[in-house]
Scaffold this active site. Structure first.
Site, mmCIF file in Angstrom:
data_model
loop_
_atom_site.group_PDB
_atom_site.id
_atom_site.type_symbol
_atom_site.label_atom_id
_atom_site.label_comp_id
_atom_site.label_asym_id
_atom_site.label_seq_id
_atom_site.Cartn_x
_atom_site.Cartn_y
_atom_site.Cartn_z
ATOM 1 N N CYS A 1 -0.965 14.479 -4.473
ATOM 2 C CA CYS A 1 -1.047 15.619 -3.549
ATOM 3 C C CYS A 1 0.323 16.301 -3.516
ATOM 4 O O CYS A 1 0.995 16.360 -2.495
ATOM 5 C CB CYS A 1 -1.452 15.113 -2.170
ATOM 6 S SG CYS A 1 -2.001 16.426 -1.076
ATOM 7 N N GLU B 1 16.081 4.187 3.600
ATOM 8 C CA GLU B 1 15.608 5.319 4.404
ATOM 9 C C GLU B 1 16.721 6.345 4.645
ATOM 10 O O GLU B 1 16.480 7.545 4.605
ATOM 11 C CB GLU B 1 15.025 4.838 5.733
ATOM 12 C CG GLU B 1 13.723 4.064 5.595
ATOM 13 C CD GLU B 1 12.617 4.878 4.922
ATOM 14 O OE1 GLU B 1 12.664 6.119 4.966
ATOM 15 O OE2 GLU B 1 11.717 4.274 4.320
HETATM 16 S S1 SF4 Z 1 -8.065 16.318 -2.273
HETATM 17 FE FE1 SF4 Z 1 -6.826 16.846 -0.496
HETATM 18 S S2 SF4 Z 1 -5.519 15.064 -0.195
HETATM 19 FE FE2 SF4 Z 1 -6.345 14.914 -2.259
HETATM 20 S S3 SF4 Z 1 -4.837 15.899 -3.598
HETATM 21 FE FE3 SF4 Z 1 -6.307 17.460 -3.021
HETATM 22 S S4 SF4 Z 1 -5.434 18.436 -1.223
HETATM 23 FE FE4 SF4 Z 1 -4.378 16.487 -1.480
#
Ligand code: SF4
Length: 357
Positions: free
Chosen positions: A204, A49
């Site tokens: 994401c 960490e």
């Molecule tokens: S659906 Fe929402 S959580 Fe999933 S990759 Fe796209 S923006 Fe990110």
């Protein structure tokens, strides 16, 4: 009722399980195989960490392995000299982390009989351990049901909840931690937090989220995820020019122990201090490089200089062939290896581009 309050209201255990199920399935299939995920040892997790703050995973892995080989536990780290600790950290940058980790090891050994606390409150009394690090160790080492908010999870959460507050504001941070807690279940925080981090690291992602393959797409409220998270405007980058001397004689090089940015490490002696100035005939630098640190962009210029300077408490002559054991920040190490024409001095990994060496 606004979206945030609505989400809080509907975050029942069933809904949390419905959200977590596809995420955990995805983790089993695509999750990252990271060395600190194979241990529950709070020391090893704490090391990871500290190293991961401001530094990318790929950069950290070789340092982490080498660190645990050299300092396998709190006791061995507490016994080490600051020189050895900084040398082992050399190249990771942000050396306050190494000093704090060292101080924490000493506190655990000398004040807590070698036992790392399980309580988040107690952890946060140790040097360099803030809310995120304490929660990460509590979750990954002790499987305590606590949320974590770091760069990856913050990005996922702001998008899942379509949070438009700046995440580096007090209000934004508070809301993020609340959202993180609202999706947590009682029993599997360690796995769940890993899943959320990996989703942020692999799917994401910052500029181009891969929503088409996202396991929690149907729960996501983001209208325009590329624009999230929102941050306050960043401070402008300041440019600096730093001039240093290259002084060598009889197989030795003159270095100075830094008392500032690289406290405790050895750097080329700064010019314009104590009468050290480039002579008129040496105005052109022998070596120039540019490196970033926090909100600065520094140009390092190195000038050849005579050996007439007197070695003082901060300055010492080092044998060039022994430099491997001397902690030297990366920008200066690169200058020295380049100017001496020697192969790159030993180091466990590749320097992270964000670090100040
Ligand atoms: S659906 Fe929402 S959580 Fe999933 S990759 Fe796209 S923006 Fe990110």
């Amino acid at each position: 009722m606004d979206v945030e309050r609505l989400l809080k209201a509907v975050a029942t255990p069933e809904k949390i399980r419905a959200f977590q199920r596809p995420l955990l399935r995805w983790l089993r299939r695509y999750g990252r195989n990271l060395p600190w995920r194979r241990t529950r040892d709070p020391y090893a997790i704490l090391v990871s960490e500290f190293m991961l703050q401001q530094t990318q995973v790929a950069t950290v892995i070789p340092y982490y392995d080498e660190w645990l080989r050299r300092f396998p536990d709190f006791a061995s780290l507490a016994r080490a000299s600051e020189n050895d600790v900084l040398r082992a950290w050399q190249g990771l940058g942000y050396y306050a982390r190494a000093r704090n980790l060292h101080a924490t090891a000493k506190a655990v050994v000398h004040r807590r009989r070698g036992r790392f606390p399980r309580s988040i409150e107690q952890m946060q009394k140790l040097p360099g351990i803030g809310k995120y690090t304490a929660h990460a160790v509590a979750s990954f080492a002790f499987n305590q049901s606590v949320p974590i908010v770091e760069a990856n999870t913050a990005r996922v959460l702001t998008r899942l909840f379509n949070l438009r507050k700046a995440i580096d504001s007090v209000a934004g941070r508070t809301t993020l931690w609340e959202h993180a807690a609202s999706l947590l279940s009682k029993s599997n925080a360690r796995i769940y937090n890993s899943a959320l981090m990996d989703l942020g690291a692999l799917v994401c992602i910052p500029r181009k989220p891969n929503c088409g393959i996202c396991p929690v797409k149907k729960f996501c409220l983001a209208k325009n995820p590329k624009t999230l998270p929102v941050r306050k405007s960043r401070p402008r980058t300041t440019r600096l020019v730093e001039k240093h001397a290259f002084v060598v004689r009889q197989g030795k090089i003159l270095l100075e122990q830094s008392s500032k940015r690289w406290r405790g490490m050895w750097i080329l002696p700064p010019l314009k201090l104590d009468g050290l100035k480039p002579s008129n005939s040496q105005q052109r630098p022998l070596y120039t490089s540019v490196f970033p640190f926090t909100h600065h962009r520094a140009t390092l210029q190195v000038f050849r200089h005579g050996a007439q300077e007197i070695t003082n408490e901060q300055r010492r002559w080092f044998r060039i062939r022994s430099l491997d054991s001397v902690p030297i920040p990366s920008p200066h190490l690169r200058a020295i290896t380049d100017l001496l024409g020697v192969p790159r001095l030993r180091g466990p990994g590749v320097r992270t581009p964000q670090s100040a060496g």
